[in-house]
Design a protein around this motif. Sequence first.
Motif, PDB file in Angstrom:
ATOM      1  N   MET A   1      22.382  10.800  13.344  1.00  0.00           N
ATOM      2  CA  MET A   1      22.757   9.444  13.020  1.00  0.00           C
ATOM      3  C   MET A   1      22.651   9.264  11.498  1.00  0.00           C
ATOM      4  O   MET A   1      21.699   9.710  10.882  1.00  0.00           O
ATOM      5  CB  MET A   1      21.834   8.450  13.748  1.00  0.00           C
ATOM      6  CG  MET A   1      22.212   7.030  13.478  1.00  0.00           C
ATOM      7  SD  MET A   1      21.646   5.816  14.689  1.00  0.00           S
ATOM      8  CE  MET A   1      19.899   5.825  14.508  1.00  0.00           C
ATOM      9  N   GLU A   2      23.656   8.607  10.919  1.00  0.00           N
ATOM     10  CA  GLU A   2      23.656   8.360   9.481  1.00  0.00           C
ATOM     11  C   GLU A   2      22.634   7.287   9.126  1.00  0.00           C
ATOM     12  O   GLU A   2      22.414   6.355   9.894  1.00  0.00           O
ATOM     13  CB  GLU A   2      25.036   7.889   9.039  1.00  0.00           C
ATOM     14  CG  GLU A   2      26.100   8.959   9.116  1.00  0.00           C
ATOM     15  CD  GLU A   2      27.420   8.464   8.576  1.00  0.00           C
ATOM     16  OE1 GLU A   2      27.417   7.700   7.597  1.00  0.00           O
ATOM     17  OE2 GLU A   2      28.445   8.843   9.160  1.00  0.00           O
ATOM     18  N   PRO A   3      22.022   7.397   7.931  1.00  0.00           N
ATOM     19  CA  PRO A   3      21.100   6.342   7.507  1.00  0.00           C
ATOM     20  C   PRO A   3      21.868   5.043   7.261  1.00  0.00           C
ATOM     21  O   PRO A   3      23.058   5.065   6.954  1.00  0.00           O
ATOM     22  CB  PRO A   3      20.501   6.883   6.204  1.00  0.00           C
ATOM     23  CG  PRO A   3      21.451   7.924   5.736  1.00  0.00           C
ATOM     24  CD  PRO A   3      22.151   8.460   6.952  1.00  0.00           C
ATOM     25  N   GLU A   4      21.173   3.946   7.428  1.00  0.00           N
ATOM     26  CA  GLU A   4      21.825   2.657   7.214  1.00  0.00           C
ATOM     27  C   GLU A   4      22.123   2.447   5.737  1.00  0.00           C
ATOM     28  O   GLU A   4      21.442   2.973   4.868  1.00  0.00           O
ATOM     29  CB  GLU A   4      20.943   1.530   7.748  1.00  0.00           C
ATOM     30  CG  GLU A   4      20.812   1.598   9.264  1.00  0.00           C
ATOM     31  CD  GLU A   4      20.189   0.356   9.833  1.00  0.00           C
ATOM     32  OE1 GLU A   4      20.873  -0.684   9.860  1.00  0.00           O
ATOM     33  OE2 GLU A   4      19.023   0.432  10.240  1.00  0.00           O
ATOM     34  N   VAL A   5      23.138   1.662   5.454  1.00  0.00           N
ATOM     35  CA  VAL A   5      23.559   1.371   4.088  1.00  0.00           C
ATOM     36  C   VAL A   5      22.707   0.241   3.543  1.00  0.00           C
ATOM     37  O   VAL A   5      22.483  -0.765   4.218  1.00  0.00           O
ATOM     38  CB  VAL A   5      25.050   0.969   4.067  1.00  0.00           C
ATOM     39  CG1 VAL A   5      25.492   0.562   2.680  1.00  0.00           C
ATOM     40  CG2 VAL A   5      25.916   2.097   4.602  1.00  0.00           C
ATOM     41  N   THR A   6      22.236   0.396   2.308  1.00  0.00           N
ATOM     42  CA  THR A   6      21.460  -0.677   1.677  1.00  0.00           C
ATOM     43  C   THR A   6      22.404  -1.648   0.973  1.00  0.00           C
ATOM     44  O   THR A   6      23.582  -1.342   0.731  1.00  0.00           O
ATOM     45  CB  THR A   6      20.472  -0.123   0.633  1.00  0.00           C
ATOM     46  OG1 THR A   6      21.228   0.444  -0.446  1.00  0.00           O
ATOM     47  CG2 THR A   6      19.544   0.919   1.243  1.00  0.00           C
ATOM     48  N   VAL A   7      21.895  -2.814   0.634  1.00  0.00           N
ATOM     49  CA  VAL A   7      22.678  -3.807  -0.095  1.00  0.00           C
ATOM     50  C   VAL A   7      23.173  -3.210  -1.414  1.00  0.00           C
ATOM     51  O   VAL A   7      24.339  -3.368  -1.790  1.00  0.00           O
ATOM     52  CB  VAL A   7      21.864  -5.102  -0.325  1.00  0.00           C
ATOM     53  CG1 VAL A   7      22.598  -6.049  -1.265  1.00  0.00           C
ATOM     54  CG2 VAL A   7      21.572  -5.792   1.000  1.00  0.00           C
ATOM     55  N   GLY A   8      22.295  -2.494  -2.120  1.00  0.00           N
ATOM     56  CA  GLY A   8      22.684  -1.879  -3.384  1.00  0.00           C
ATOM     57  C   GLY A   8      23.816  -0.888  -3.226  1.00  0.00           C
ATOM     58  O   GLY A   8      24.767  -0.867  -4.027  1.00  0.00           O
ATOM     59  N   GLU A   9      23.749  -0.039  -2.197  1.00  0.00           N
ATOM     60  CA  GLU A   9      24.816   0.926  -1.937  1.00  0.00           C
ATOM     61  C   GLU A   9      26.126   0.216  -1.612  1.00  0.00           C
ATOM     62  O   GLU A   9      27.199   0.614  -2.060  1.00  0.00           O
ATOM     63  CB  GLU A   9      24.428   1.858  -0.788  1.00  0.00           C
ATOM     64  CG  GLU A   9      23.297   2.801  -1.135  1.00  0.00           C
ATOM     65  CD  GLU A   9      22.714   3.489   0.087  1.00  0.00           C
ATOM     66  OE1 GLU A   9      22.077   4.538  -0.109  1.00  0.00           O
ATOM     67  OE2 GLU A   9      22.879   2.994   1.228  1.00  0.00           O
TER      68      GLU A   9
END
Length: 96
Positions: free
Chosen positions: A1-9
């Motif tokens: 599973m891919e890591p979740e995207v952060t607001v900064g990303e």
Amino acid sequence: MEPEVTVGEFIDRLSRCDRDAVLRLAINPFFPMAHRLGDVLVGTDECGDSVVYIGESKEAEQFGPLPPEVAVALTWHEPVDAPPRMRRSARRSHTP
């Protein structure tokens, strides 16, 4: 599973886009549709960590299917060619 995207990303990804472009949400890989975005809200997850939620518009406006090239770019669908069409005769015979 891919890591979740952060607001900064996510901001970094958006910063490469035209600031005047319309922003829509692509959902449902098995029946890909485009939706109008609504509010952006901050909440917490089950661990108490901050999570930013992007909501759908209050009108819940769905714009219809995603363009095929978008679904392919998201790797939701394989590239496909339209099936060959049978040429139809201009004349049809009608049997009484």
